[in-house]
Design a protein around this motif. Structure first.
Motif, PDB file in Angstrom:
ATOM      1  N   LYS A 116       0.642  -1.193  -0.119  1.00 34.95           N
ATOM      2  CA  LYS A 116       0.105  -0.035  -0.052  1.00 34.95           C
ATOM      3  C   LYS A 116       1.021   1.178   0.404  1.00 34.95           C
ATOM      4  O   LYS A 116       0.414   2.248  -0.590  1.00 34.95           O
ATOM      5  CB  LYS A 116      -1.124   0.020   1.156  1.00 34.95           C
ATOM      6  CG  LYS A 116      -1.898   1.149   1.736  1.00 34.95           C
ATOM      7  CD  LYS A 116      -2.740   0.999   2.622  1.00 34.95           C
ATOM      8  CE  LYS A 116      -3.253   2.469   2.954  1.00 34.95           C
ATOM      9  NZ  LYS A 116      -3.829   1.660   3.470  1.00 34.95           N
ATOM     10  N   TYR A 117       1.308   1.518   0.692  1.00 32.76           N
ATOM     11  CA  TYR A 117       2.670   2.667   0.693  1.00 32.76           C
ATOM     12  C   TYR A 117       4.071   2.735   0.223  1.00 32.76           C
ATOM     13  O   TYR A 117       5.140   2.975   0.320  1.00 32.76           O
ATOM     14  CB  TYR A 117       2.937   2.839   1.872  1.00 32.76           C
ATOM     15  CG  TYR A 117       2.088   3.277   3.522  1.00 32.76           C
ATOM     16  CD1 TYR A 117       1.909   4.321   3.244  1.00 32.76           C
ATOM     17  CD2 TYR A 117       1.622   2.193   3.786  1.00 32.76           C
ATOM     18  CE1 TYR A 117       0.836   5.111   3.922  1.00 32.76           C
ATOM     19  CE2 TYR A 117       0.674   2.447   4.877  1.00 32.76           C
ATOM     20  CZ  TYR A 117       0.224   3.584   4.308  1.00 32.76           C
ATOM     21  OH  TYR A 117      -1.120   4.232   5.397  1.00 32.76           O
ATOM     22  N   LYS A 120       5.853   5.144  -1.729  1.00 29.18           N
ATOM     23  CA  LYS A 120       5.826   6.480  -1.083  1.00 29.18           C
ATOM     24  C   LYS A 120       7.086   6.604   0.434  1.00 29.18           C
ATOM     25  O   LYS A 120       7.271   6.022   1.322  1.00 29.18           O
ATOM     26  CB  LYS A 120       4.571   6.338  -0.016  1.00 29.18           C
ATOM     27  CG  LYS A 120       3.913   6.608  -1.037  1.00 29.18           C
ATOM     28  CD  LYS A 120       2.699   6.395  -0.695  1.00 29.18           C
ATOM     29  CE  LYS A 120       1.489   6.394  -2.202  1.00 29.18           C
ATOM     30  NZ  LYS A 120       0.331   6.069  -1.098  1.00 29.18           N
ATOM     31  N   ALA A 124       5.097  11.848   5.950  1.00 30.51           N
ATOM     32  CA  ALA A 124       3.666  11.206   6.230  1.00 30.51           C
ATOM     33  C   ALA A 124       3.147   9.891   6.530  1.00 30.51           C
ATOM     34  O   ALA A 124       2.389   9.221   7.043  1.00 30.51           O
ATOM     35  CB  ALA A 124       2.536  11.828   5.947  1.00 30.51           C
ATOM     36  N   SER A 125       3.639   9.337   5.307  1.00 33.43           N
ATOM     37  CA  SER A 125       3.696   7.541   4.886  1.00 33.43           C
ATOM     38  C   SER A 125       4.444   6.589   5.488  1.00 33.43           C
ATOM     39  O   SER A 125       3.234   5.790   5.805  1.00 33.43           O
ATOM     40  CB  SER A 125       3.588   7.556   3.293  1.00 33.43           C
ATOM     41  OG  SER A 125       2.953   8.265   2.600  1.00 33.43           O
ATOM     42  N   LYS A 126       5.514   7.832   5.619  1.00 37.90           N
ATOM     43  CA  LYS A 126       6.123   6.651   6.285  1.00 37.90           C
ATOM     44  C   LYS A 126       6.134   6.260   7.546  1.00 37.90           C
ATOM     45  O   LYS A 126       5.220   5.105   8.017  1.00 37.90           O
ATOM     46  CB  LYS A 126       7.781   7.067   6.999  1.00 37.90           C
ATOM     47  CG  LYS A 126       9.030   6.466   5.662  1.00 37.90           C
ATOM     48  CD  LYS A 126       9.836   7.149   5.684  1.00 37.90           C
ATOM     49  CE  LYS A 126      10.220   7.389   4.341  1.00 37.90           C
ATOM     50  NZ  LYS A 126      12.003   7.968   4.599  1.00 37.90           N
ATOM     51  N   MET A 127       4.879   7.228   8.590  1.00 45.97           N
ATOM     52  CA  MET A 127       4.138   7.014  10.044  1.00 45.97           C
ATOM     53  C   MET A 127       3.081   6.295   9.672  1.00 45.97           C
ATOM     54  O   MET A 127       3.230   5.954  10.564  1.00 45.97           O
ATOM     55  CB  MET A 127       4.454   8.668  10.247  1.00 45.97           C
ATOM     56  CG  MET A 127       5.270   9.312  11.166  1.00 45.97           C
ATOM     57  SD  MET A 127       5.130  10.984  11.206  1.00 45.97           S
ATOM     58  CE  MET A 127       4.099  11.201  12.844  1.00 45.97           C
ATOM     59  N   ARG A 128       1.760   6.855   8.529  1.00 44.33           N
ATOM     60  CA  ARG A 128       0.977   6.180   8.614  1.00 44.33           C
ATOM     61  C   ARG A 128       1.314   4.820   8.332  1.00 44.33           C
ATOM     62  O   ARG A 128       0.438   3.665   9.460  1.00 44.33           O
ATOM     63  CB  ARG A 128       0.256   6.541   7.323  1.00 44.33           C
ATOM     64  CG  ARG A 128      -0.520   7.803   7.740  1.00 44.33           C
ATOM     65  CD  ARG A 128      -1.721   8.250   6.656  1.00 44.33           C
ATOM     66  NE  ARG A 128      -1.061   8.563   5.057  1.00 44.33           N
ATOM     67  CZ  ARG A 128      -0.357   9.534   4.793  1.00 44.33           C
ATOM     68  NH1 ARG A 128      -0.492  10.919   5.370  1.00 44.33           N
ATOM     69  NH2 ARG A 128      -0.057   9.457   3.170  1.00 44.33           N
ATOM     70  N   GLN A 129       2.342   4.000   7.476  1.00 45.68           N
ATOM     71  CA  GLN A 129       2.238   2.477   7.390  1.00 45.68           C
ATOM     72  C   GLN A 129       2.919   2.416   8.431  1.00 45.68           C
ATOM     73  O   GLN A 129       2.451   1.035   9.311  1.00 45.68           O
ATOM     74  CB  GLN A 129       4.388   2.562   6.378  1.00 45.68           C
ATOM     75  CG  GLN A 129       4.150   1.084   6.814  1.00 45.68           C
ATOM     76  CD  GLN A 129       5.187   0.868   5.392  1.00 45.68           C
ATOM     77  OE1 GLN A 129       5.534   2.049   4.597  1.00 45.68           O
ATOM     78  NE2 GLN A 129       6.136  -0.154   5.046  1.00 45.68           N
ATOM     79  N   GLN A 131       2.194   3.189  11.884  1.00 43.42           N
ATOM     80  CA  GLN A 131       1.174   3.186  13.020  1.00 43.42           C
ATOM     81  C   GLN A 131       0.109   2.214  12.549  1.00 43.42           C
ATOM     82  O   GLN A 131      -0.867   1.038  13.374  1.00 43.42           O
ATOM     83  CB  GLN A 131       0.275   4.141  12.665  1.00 43.42           C
ATOM     84  CG  GLN A 131      -0.889   4.406  13.525  1.00 43.42           C
ATOM     85  CD  GLN A 131      -0.139   4.796  15.275  1.00 43.42           C
ATOM     86  OE1 GLN A 131       0.443   5.162  15.185  1.00 43.42           O
ATOM     87  NE2 GLN A 131      -0.971   4.282  15.726  1.00 43.42           N
ATOM     88  N   GLU A 132       0.181   1.813  11.037  1.00 43.38           N
ATOM     89  CA  GLU A 132      -0.379   0.409  10.635  1.00 43.38           C
ATOM     90  C   GLU A 132      -0.466  -0.638  10.746  1.00 43.38           C
ATOM     91  O   GLU A 132      -1.199  -1.887  11.222  1.00 43.38           O
ATOM     92  CB  GLU A 132      -1.103   0.618   9.137  1.00 43.38           C
ATOM     93  CG  GLU A 132      -2.177   1.664   8.339  1.00 43.38           C
ATOM     94  CD  GLU A 132      -2.668   1.264   7.430  1.00 43.38           C
ATOM     95  OE1 GLU A 132      -2.917  -0.101   6.759  1.00 43.38           O
ATOM     96  OE2 GLU A 132      -2.680   2.183   6.572  1.00 43.38           O
ATOM     97  N   ASN A 135      -1.025  -1.081  15.164  1.00 39.95           N
ATOM     98  CA  ASN A 135      -2.145  -1.799  14.956  1.00 39.95           C
ATOM     99  C   ASN A 135      -2.226  -2.441  14.869  1.00 39.95           C
ATOM    100  O   ASN A 135      -3.536  -3.574  15.143  1.00 39.95           O
ATOM    101  CB  ASN A 135      -3.645  -0.841  14.157  1.00 39.95           C
ATOM    102  CG  ASN A 135      -3.588   1.130  14.247  1.00 39.95           C
ATOM    103  OD1 ASN A 135      -2.714   0.951  15.920  1.00 39.95           O
ATOM    104  ND2 ASN A 135      -3.604   1.670  13.164  1.00 39.95           N
TER     105      ASN A 135
END
Length: 300
Positions: A116-117, A120, A124-129, A131-132, A135
């Motif tokens: 998905k990432y 990227k 911001a994308s690294k942080m979202r990855q 975080q996912e 989770n």
């Protein structure tokens, strides 16, 4: 994520250094042959002339094999010691062992997040990855660093069992009747094959197959579960490719090259060890992990 990797690397280096300093390699005599532990060898002799690791771990296991051999044979002695030790290790590290196998089962979902990432590189994308990923671990109650505990505890145990088989006089001088042919444990599979005794080749091939299966079974279970989950939701199975898969195959090549040149007693040990790993993988998966997952589903 980078901080965790650095901590893990530092911890691995420290552990490796400790074992190198402790002198956990098998001692050899002036002729370069590994010093054997016989029933006459005492604990004080090993403790005074060798390392604490050999005295506390290798010596008792080698003696156990020596004393069991006259009663149940060399293979029986190796099998008993290996099964008992691995059973104790599993009890001590059950939670982290379950988590380790769960990590393997999560590979399709981890691959999906990484895909998905893919490409990227912004923060911001690294942080979202990240975080996912966190989770995902939280959803299955997994601590990635906690899963390393199993490897840390098993590493010295594997060395101890390996060296105890190397140094057990019962193994070094033992033999075994297989398919009506006697194989001598001090002879290497290569020497046996070159002398026209193809039973040694059969033993070597059995070891290679079981070793391969011990690595493959976790990935096969992952694929099977991914397929069932996809069928349940009427979609194609997610990618179950494990990035560590190729590395395992590369590791297998030098091990097979070395194993055809080491004493056949070690080949017998590797057969038993691979069987234990296979049984442990199946036990953890179908008794503990599936039970936990069914319990979670029932609670929802």
């Amino acid at each position: 994520m980078k901080t965790n990797r650095k901590k893990l690397l530092i911890l691995l280096l420290v552990i490796g250094a400790l074992f190198l300093l402790s002198g956990c390699t098998a001692p050899t005599d002036e002729n370069g042959k590994i010093v054997q532990i016989t029933t006459d060898t005492t604990f004080s002799q090993i403790f005074e002339s060798e390392s604490w690791f050999n005295a506390l771990f290798v010596y008792p296991l080698a003696q156990a094999i020596n004393y069991l051999t006259p009663k149940i044979g060399v293979a029986g002695g190796i099998a008993t010691v290996t099964f008992v030790v691995q059973a104790v290790v599993l009890l001590l590290t059950l939670k982290s062992t379950v988590a380790t196998q769960q990590m393997q089962m999560l590979q399709p979902e981890m691959n999906r997040i990484q895909k998905k990432y893919e490409g990227k590189t912004d923060d911001a994308s690294k942080m979202r990855q990240a975080q996912e990923m966190q989770n995902l671990y939280k959803k299955y109650n997994i601590n990635p660093l906690g899963t390393i505990l199993t490897a840390f505890i098993q590493f010295p145990i594997i060395i101890a069992i390996y060296q105890s088989v190397q140094r057990s006089a019962a193994v070094a001088t033992g033999s075994m009747n297989i398919f009506g042919n006697v194989i001598h444990f001090e002879m290497t599979p290569w020497e046996g094959i070159m002398s026209g005794q193809f039973t040694y080749l059969v033993v070597f091939l059995i070891m290679a197959v079981l070793y391969f299966l011990s690595m493959q079974i976790p990935m096969l279970i992952t694929k099977q579960k991914a397929k069932k989950e996809a069928e349940k939701h009427h979609r194609k199975p997610e990618d179950t490719k494990n990035p560590m898969g190729n590395m395992m195959y590369y590791m297998m090549i030098p091990i097979l090259v070395l194993s055809i040149m080491w004493p056949t007693g070690m080949t017998i040990y590797w057969i038993i060890s691979s069987l234990v790993i296979i049984l442990r993988t199946l036990l953890v998966q179908y008794v503990f992990i599936d039970k936990l997952q069914n319990k979670d589903k029932a609670g929802k």
